[in-house]
Motif scaffolding. Structure first.
Motif, PDB file in Angstrom:
ATOM      1  N   PRO A  33       0.808  -1.239   0.000  1.00  0.00           N
ATOM      2  CA  PRO A  33       0.000   0.000   0.000  1.00  0.00           C
ATOM      3  C   PRO A  33       0.831   1.275   0.000  1.00  0.00           C
ATOM      4  CG  PRO A  33       0.010  -0.973   2.196  1.00  0.00           C
ATOM      5  CD  PRO A  33       0.741  -1.935   1.308  1.00  0.00           C
ATOM      6  N   PHE A  34       1.424   1.598  -1.137  1.00  0.00           N
ATOM      7  CA  PHE A  34       2.139   2.865  -1.247  1.00  0.00           C
ATOM      8  C   PHE A  34       1.141   4.022  -1.163  1.00  0.00           C
ATOM      9  CE2 PHE A  34       5.111   0.031  -3.549  1.00  0.00           C
ATOM     10  CZ  PHE A  34       6.253   0.297  -2.819  1.00  0.00           C
ATOM     11  N   PRO A  35       1.525   5.156  -0.583  1.00  0.00           N
ATOM     12  CA  PRO A  35       0.622   6.315  -0.518  1.00  0.00           C
ATOM     13  C   PRO A  35       0.582   7.045  -1.856  1.00  0.00           C
ATOM     14  CG  PRO A  35       2.700   6.826   0.572  1.00  0.00           C
ATOM     15  CD  PRO A  35       2.789   5.390   0.151  1.00  0.00           C
ATOM     16  N   VAL A  36      -0.394   6.734  -2.672  1.00  0.00           N
ATOM     17  CA  VAL A  36      -0.529   7.334  -3.995  1.00  0.00           C
ATOM     18  C   VAL A  36      -1.344   8.618  -3.870  1.00  0.00           C
ATOM     19  CG1 VAL A  36      -1.377   7.007  -6.343  1.00  0.00           C
ATOM     20  CG2 VAL A  36      -0.364   5.084  -5.104  1.00  0.00           C
ATOM     21  N   VAL A  37      -0.753   9.741  -4.277  1.00  0.00           N
ATOM     22  CA  VAL A  37      -1.423  11.040  -4.156  1.00  0.00           C
ATOM     23  C   VAL A  37      -1.891  11.578  -5.500  1.00  0.00           C
ATOM     24  CG1 VAL A  37      -0.256  11.706  -2.031  1.00  0.00           C
ATOM     25  CG2 VAL A  37       0.854  12.165  -4.207  1.00  0.00           C
ATOM     26  N   ASP A  51      10.597  13.834 -12.481  1.00  0.00           N
ATOM     27  CA  ASP A  51      11.390  14.982 -12.934  1.00  0.00           C
ATOM     28  C   ASP A  51      12.651  14.529 -13.654  1.00  0.00           C
ATOM     29  OD1 ASP A  51       9.500  16.594 -11.739  1.00  0.00           O
ATOM     30  OD2 ASP A  51      10.647  16.883  -9.898  1.00  0.00           O
ATOM     31  N   LEU A  52      13.285  13.484 -13.147  1.00  0.00           N
ATOM     32  CA  LEU A  52      14.526  13.006 -13.749  1.00  0.00           C
ATOM     33  C   LEU A  52      14.312  12.516 -15.175  1.00  0.00           C
ATOM     34  CD1 LEU A  52      17.533  12.069 -13.501  1.00  0.00           C
ATOM     35  CD2 LEU A  52      16.622   9.889 -12.684  1.00  0.00           C
ATOM     36  N   LEU A  53      13.279  11.711 -15.367  1.00  0.00           N
ATOM     37  CA  LEU A  53      13.034  11.123 -16.688  1.00  0.00           C
ATOM     38  C   LEU A  53      12.206  12.036 -17.585  1.00  0.00           C
ATOM     39  CD1 LEU A  53      12.260   7.420 -15.668  1.00  0.00           C
ATOM     40  CD2 LEU A  53      14.453   8.444 -16.297  1.00  0.00           C
ATOM     41  N   GLY A  54      11.649  13.097 -17.022  1.00  0.00           N
ATOM     42  CA  GLY A  54      10.833  14.006 -17.814  1.00  0.00           C
ATOM     43  C   GLY A  54       9.549  13.372 -18.304  1.00  0.00           C
ATOM     44  N   VAL A  55       8.918  12.554 -17.462  1.00  0.00           N
ATOM     45  CA  VAL A  55       7.698  11.858 -17.853  1.00  0.00           C
ATOM     46  C   VAL A  55       6.559  12.272 -16.938  1.00  0.00           C
ATOM     47  CG1 VAL A  55       8.953   9.891 -18.802  1.00  0.00           C
ATOM     48  CG2 VAL A  55       8.280   9.865 -16.396  1.00  0.00           C
ATOM     49  N   GLU A  56       5.356  11.889 -17.322  1.00  0.00           N
ATOM     50  CA  GLU A  56       4.163  12.178 -16.549  1.00  0.00           C
ATOM     51  C   GLU A  56       3.382  10.899 -16.324  1.00  0.00           C
ATOM     52  OE1 GLU A  56       2.032  15.068 -18.780  1.00  0.00           O
ATOM     53  OE2 GLU A  56       3.435  16.711 -18.348  1.00  0.00           O
ATOM     54  N   ILE A  57       2.378  10.998 -15.471  1.00  0.00           N
ATOM     55  CA  ILE A  57       1.516   9.846 -15.231  1.00  0.00           C
ATOM     56  C   ILE A  57       0.824   9.463 -16.542  1.00  0.00           C
ATOM     57  CG2 ILE A  57      -0.531   9.048 -13.989  1.00  0.00           C
ATOM     58  CD1 ILE A  57       0.264  10.915 -11.719  1.00  0.00           C
ATOM     59  N   GLY A  58       0.878   8.188 -16.864  1.00  0.00           N
ATOM     60  CA  GLY A  58       0.322   7.689 -18.118  1.00  0.00           C
ATOM     61  C   GLY A  58       1.376   7.355 -19.153  1.00  0.00           C
ATOM     62  N   GLY A 104      -3.077   9.981  -9.562  1.00  0.00           N
ATOM     63  CA  GLY A 104      -3.291   8.773 -10.346  1.00  0.00           C
ATOM     64  C   GLY A 104      -3.863   7.660  -9.481  1.00  0.00           C
ATOM     65  N   ARG A 105      -3.403   6.454  -9.715  1.00  0.00           N
ATOM     66  CA  ARG A 105      -3.907   5.295  -8.976  1.00  0.00           C
ATOM     67  C   ARG A 105      -2.764   4.328  -8.698  1.00  0.00           C
ATOM     68  NH1 ARG A 105      -4.084   0.899 -12.335  1.00  0.00           N
ATOM     69  NH2 ARG A 105      -4.131   1.310 -14.593  1.00  0.00           N
ATOM     70  N   MET A 106      -3.073   3.320  -7.894  1.00  0.00           N
ATOM     71  CA  MET A 106      -2.106   2.282  -7.571  1.00  0.00           C
ATOM     72  C   MET A 106      -2.022   1.285  -8.730  1.00  0.00           C
ATOM     73  SD  MET A 106      -0.017   1.465  -5.262  1.00  0.00           S
ATOM     74  CE  MET A 106       1.014   0.077  -4.860  1.00  0.00           C
ATOM     75  N   TYR A 107      -0.847   0.686  -8.918  1.00  0.00           N
ATOM     76  CA  TYR A 107      -0.736  -0.324  -9.976  1.00  0.00           C
ATOM     77  C   TYR A 107      -1.558  -1.559  -9.591  1.00  0.00           C
ATOM     78  CZ  TYR A 107       3.002  -2.075  -6.878  1.00  0.00           C
ATOM     79  OH  TYR A 107       3.730  -2.529  -5.797  1.00  0.00           O
ATOM     80  N   GLY A 108      -2.115  -2.213 -10.608  1.00  0.00           N
ATOM     81  CA  GLY A 108      -2.977  -3.356 -10.353  1.00  0.00           C
ATOM     82  C   GLY A 108      -2.701  -4.552 -11.221  1.00  0.00           C
ATOM     83  N   ARG A 109      -1.703  -4.446 -12.105  1.00  0.00           N
ATOM     84  CA  ARG A 109      -1.362  -5.569 -12.978  1.00  0.00           C
ATOM     85  C   ARG A 109       0.114  -5.476 -13.355  1.00  0.00           C
ATOM     86  NH1 ARG A 109      -5.083  -3.651 -17.953  1.00  0.00           N
ATOM     87  NH2 ARG A 109      -6.471  -3.403 -16.146  1.00  0.00           N
ATOM     88  N   PRO A 110       0.716  -6.573 -13.775  1.00  0.00           N
ATOM     89  CA  PRO A 110       2.120  -6.521 -14.204  1.00  0.00           C
ATOM     90  C   PRO A 110       2.316  -5.514 -15.331  1.00  0.00           C
ATOM     91  CG  PRO A 110       1.400  -8.796 -13.939  1.00  0.00           C
ATOM     92  CD  PRO A 110       0.174  -7.949 -13.820  1.00  0.00           C
ATOM     93  N   GLY A 111       3.425  -4.802 -15.264  1.00  0.00           N
ATOM     94  CA  GLY A 111       3.713  -3.793 -16.275  1.00  0.00           C
ATOM     95  C   GLY A 111       3.254  -2.399 -15.898  1.00  0.00           C
ATOM     96  N   ARG A 126       4.305   1.102 -17.431  1.00  0.00           N
ATOM     97  CA  ARG A 126       3.493   2.304 -17.602  1.00  0.00           C
ATOM     98  C   ARG A 126       3.260   2.904 -16.224  1.00  0.00           C
ATOM     99  NH1 ARG A 126      -2.248   3.090 -17.789  1.00  0.00           N
ATOM    100  NH2 ARG A 126      -2.798   5.009 -18.902  1.00  0.00           N
ATOM    101  N   ILE A 127       3.607   4.182 -16.067  1.00  0.00           N
ATOM    102  CA  ILE A 127       3.444   4.863 -14.784  1.00  0.00           C
ATOM    103  C   ILE A 127       1.987   5.282 -14.643  1.00  0.00           C
ATOM    104  CG2 ILE A 127       4.142   6.821 -13.375  1.00  0.00           C
ATOM    105  CD1 ILE A 127       6.836   6.744 -14.739  1.00  0.00           C
ATOM    106  N   VAL A 128       1.317   4.739 -13.630  1.00  0.00           N
ATOM    107  CA  VAL A 128      -0.108   5.007 -13.448  1.00  0.00           C
ATOM    108  C   VAL A 128      -0.379   5.898 -12.239  1.00  0.00           C
ATOM    109  CG1 VAL A 128      -0.787   2.866 -14.581  1.00  0.00           C
ATOM    110  CG2 VAL A 128      -0.407   2.880 -12.103  1.00  0.00           C
TER     111      VAL A 128
END
Length: 755
Positions: free
Chosen positions: A505-509, A528-535, A511-518, A550-552
């Motif tokens: 149970p990570f504290p997700v503030v 910030d380091l990778l320059g990516v966003e949720i999704g 998006g949502r918690m991961y629920g499947r592999p990948g 995939r970052i959810v």
């Protein structure tokens, strides 16, 4: 000469007449200067630990970890000037005082290398005549409470125990401080490492690259990734090391800087109020000086010297105190003179500017005015009219009228109280955030209280022992691996824990918690380091195996500056996930962590390695002490403003006292009138300051969390009860202080005189 002598006597007499206010002014300014110097040093020291260590060790800019000795010439890469190593390194466990800590044992030559060489702070370097010697990195040694000559017991992966002896404690710029950066680091001679860990397959090779241009680290790292291909396990640069060393100091320094900067404004305002108030109460004295031959400039200079001297004395005392504290904390070499001189000079200018305008106004006092300057007449504030309308007692109506007879000083007094109260509210918010960390560690990713490693027992047996304990609620198998990010050509931490279907149970503030592999959640620092966003999808490499996720969601991540990717264990390949590296244990409510740890060790016959989780609030406990000290300084500033307002109010209405008594008011009613006049300003200032602090406290804490990589969503405002107590305490203390001169004035026998 006679003029100067007369002026000095006048200054001494005036200061003796108001000793308490003078002492408060000096203490307030001293506290602010000390806070500013401490903040500047800690902010500079947040980068300087790495900077100074890097300079002293001739450090490497890029560090490579490979599963075998590199078979390519890294010297030939453009931009690489020197190469450190490669050095063989083996993972071991240090058994010290009943605790077991992970460590990396690195083989180093008896002659320190020319680049990336540890600097011995205590003891001496490795000596072939003492092959059982070990040199331990300083932060690791401090955590284990090691001293030169102490035994150093290590357990190899084979289970063999070896006892070495600490010959030296050294500083290094190649990794962050332990335990924030694990494993701990220790150096031995190559022959000793071969004896402890003879199997090359259980070790890795560490190579450092020193570059001509530190900004070329990404380009060089990308070339290394291409050249070494699957042999490269992980890579990191000087930027990650610097960030790891600076977090706690910079957080503390930022807090001190905020308090110091706002406090300086409040202190300058307090000085201006004090100087302006004294000018109004000394109009007769100033006029007398003018009639005795003092020029306008000489009178202004007298006032500037008197009030400026108090501020400058506070600046000097604060500079000495701030320097002394930093020397005790960090050593004399860590206190940079340039920032300290800049703060002292800037504060001195602010002090002189604050008292300069009242001094100039005092110099314009005419000699022997026909009538003393009284407060403005013929105006009633809206609040006073409201008091009349609702038929409040006469004492309260008169006090309400008196509070705003001089509107500009009234505003400045209320504002001077609002600023300290705003900062006190922010400090209480920081305290509440630390309390939330301590009381609810699951909100910062610490749902588990213990981490269990198999040690001498089989992983399956370790899990069985953990699940059987009556105090354990959940057991989450997990593994932490370093993954290469091809786009950034550096390593990031991947934490795989629990299954994707039943995640930790990570504290997700966001998006949502991961629920499947990948699927994965990431800290703000990694986004910030990778320059990516949720999704977005991210492609990493773990030991040569691609990891595409995939970052959810974004979780609150206090470790590694937030540069952590969290996934389910089933998102990793079998070679990286089986067997699990550790088991994270979530305890039942009310279970004692120490008792559960003791039972696990007893049940396994000391075969398990059980570690308690370090709460971020424990690392930042010193902030509580700083908050208390700063609240004390801010209270002094508010008190100085209050005394000025009280003195001015008494001066304006000194001749009204006999009239009020003649009207039939008792001494208590007269006292209530004077206290009400000051109390209204106190209530307005404290209330406005508390409201302003509450409106910005969570956003300021979240901003700090976002910039430090932890992420927004951690800020907490002080509770309603805490804020109410703080406001009532501030108002009550202020009224109690205002009561003292009001009581004395109400009992005094003042003759009625014509105006």
């Amino acid at each position: 000469m006679s003029t100067a002598l007369a002026g000095s006597r006048w200054i001494k007499a005036d200061l003796r007449a108001r000793k308490g206010q003078a002492v408060l002014t000096v203490l307030a300014v001293a506290g602010i200067v000390a806070a500013l110097i401490t903040a500047a040093t800690l902010l500079e020291e947040g980068t300087n630990p790495w900077r100074s260590l890097f300079a002293r060790t001739d450090g490497a800019h890029v560090w490579l970890y490979t599963d075998d000795r590199p078979d390519v010439s890294l010297n030939g890469i453009d931009g690489v000037t020197r190469v450190a190593g490669p050095y063989r390194s083996a993972p071991v466990t240090v058994a010290q005082d009943g605790k077991k800590e992970p460590a990396a044992l690195r083989a180093m030559p008896a002659t320190p290398p020319g680049v990336a060489h540890p600097v011995v702070a205590e003891g001496r370097w490795l000596d072939p005549s003492q092959p059982d010697g070990v040199v331990v990195e300083r932060s690791f040694a401090e955590s284990l409470r090691l001293r030169v000559g102490a035994p150093f017991t290590i357990i190899a992966l084979s289970g063999g125990r070896h006892t070495l002896y600490v010959r030296g404690i050294a500083d290094s710029a190649e990794q962050g401080f332990y335990p924030q950066w694990t494993p701990g680091l220790a150096y031995v001679l190559p022959l000793m490492l071969d004896r402890i860990e003879p199997m090359l397959g259980r070790s890795e090779w560490v190579t450092g690259l020193r570059l001509a241009d530190p900004d070329a680290t990404q380009v060089v790292s990308q070339r290394v990734v291409v050249m070494l291909e699957d042999k490269l396990q992980r890579v990191y640069t000087w930027r990650e090391v610097r960030a790891a060393m600076e977090l706690d100091n910079r957080l503390l320094g930022t807090l001190l800087a905020l308090f110091g900067a706002v406090g300086l404004v409040a202190a300058a305002l307090a000085l201006a109020n004090a100087a302006g108030g004294r000018v109004l109460t000394q109009l007769r004295d100033l006029a007398t000086l003018k009639s005795l031959g003092f020029t306008r400039g000489q009178v202004a200079l007298l006032l500037l010297v008197e009030h400026g001297a108090l501020g400058l004395l506070g600046v000097l005392a604060g500079a000495v105190a701030g320097w002394g504290v930093m020397v005790l904390m960090l050593g004399s070499t860590s206190v940079a003179p340039a920032p300290m001189l800049a703060i002292v000079g800037g504060t001195a200018l602010a002090v002189l500017a604050a008292v300069g305008v009242p001094a100039w106004r005092g110099g314009r006092t005419p000699p022997i005015p026909d009538v003393p300057s009284g407060p403005p007449r013929g105006r009633l504030s809206r609040l006073a009219r409201l008091a009349l309308l609702v038929r409040l007692p006469p004492a309260l109506v008169l006090g309400t009228r008196d509070a705003f007879t001089r509107r500009t000083p009234a505003f400045l007094t209320a504002f001077g109280l609002a600023v300290p109260m705003m900062m006190i509210t922010i400090g209480l918010g920081v305290w509440a955030t630390l309390d939330d960390f301590a009381d609810h560690p699951e909100q910062v990713g610490q749902h588990a209280s213990l981490y269990v490693r198999a040690g001498k027992v089989e992983p399956a047996e370790a899990r069985r022992i953990a699940e059987k304990d009556p105090g354990v609620a959940e057991v989450y198998p997990g593994t932490e691996v370093n993954a290469l990010s091809p786009g950034e050509a550096r390593s990031v931490r991947v934490r795989a824990i629990g299954a994707s279907a039943t995640p930790y149970p990570f504290p997700v503030v966001e998006g949502r918690m991961y629920g499947r592999p990948g699927e994965a959640v990431a800290g703000q620092g990694l986004l910030d380091l990778l320059g990516v966003e949720i999704g977005d999808r991210v492609r990493l490499t773990v030991g040569g195996t691609p990891l595409i996720v995939r970052i959810v969601g974004r979780n609150v991540e206090p470790d590694q500056d937030g540069e952590v990717l969290s996934v389910g264990l089933d998102s990793l390949s079998a070679k990286d996930a089986v067997p699990p590296e550790f088991y994270a244990l979530a305890l039942k409510p009310g279970a004692d962590t120490a008792e559960v740890r003791g039972r696990l060790l007893a049940e396994s016959g000391e075969g398990l390695e059980v570690q308690e989780v370090v709460n971020p609030a424990d690392r930042l406990a010193v902030i509580r002490v700083i908050i208390v000290a700063l609240i004390g300084v801010l209270a002094l500033i508010g008190l100085a403003n209050l005394l000025t307002a009280s003195a001015l109010g008494l001066r304006d209405h000194a001749f009204d006292l006999a009239v009020l008594k003649a009207m039939g008011l008792t001494p208590r009613q007269v006292m209530a009138t004077l206290v009400t006049a000051t109390g209204l300003l106190v209530v307005l200032g404290v209330g406005a300051g508390a409201a302003a602090g509450m409106s910005v406290v969570t956003s300021l804490i979240d901003l700090q969390g976002d910039t430090s990589g932890v992420g927004a969503g951690i800020g907490r405002a002080p509770s309603a009860l805490t804020l109410t107590i703080a406001v009532l305490t501030a108002v009550g203390t202020a009224l109690a202080v205002a009561l003292i001169p009001a009581r004395r004035a109400a009992r005094a026998q003042v003759p009625v005189t014509s105006r």
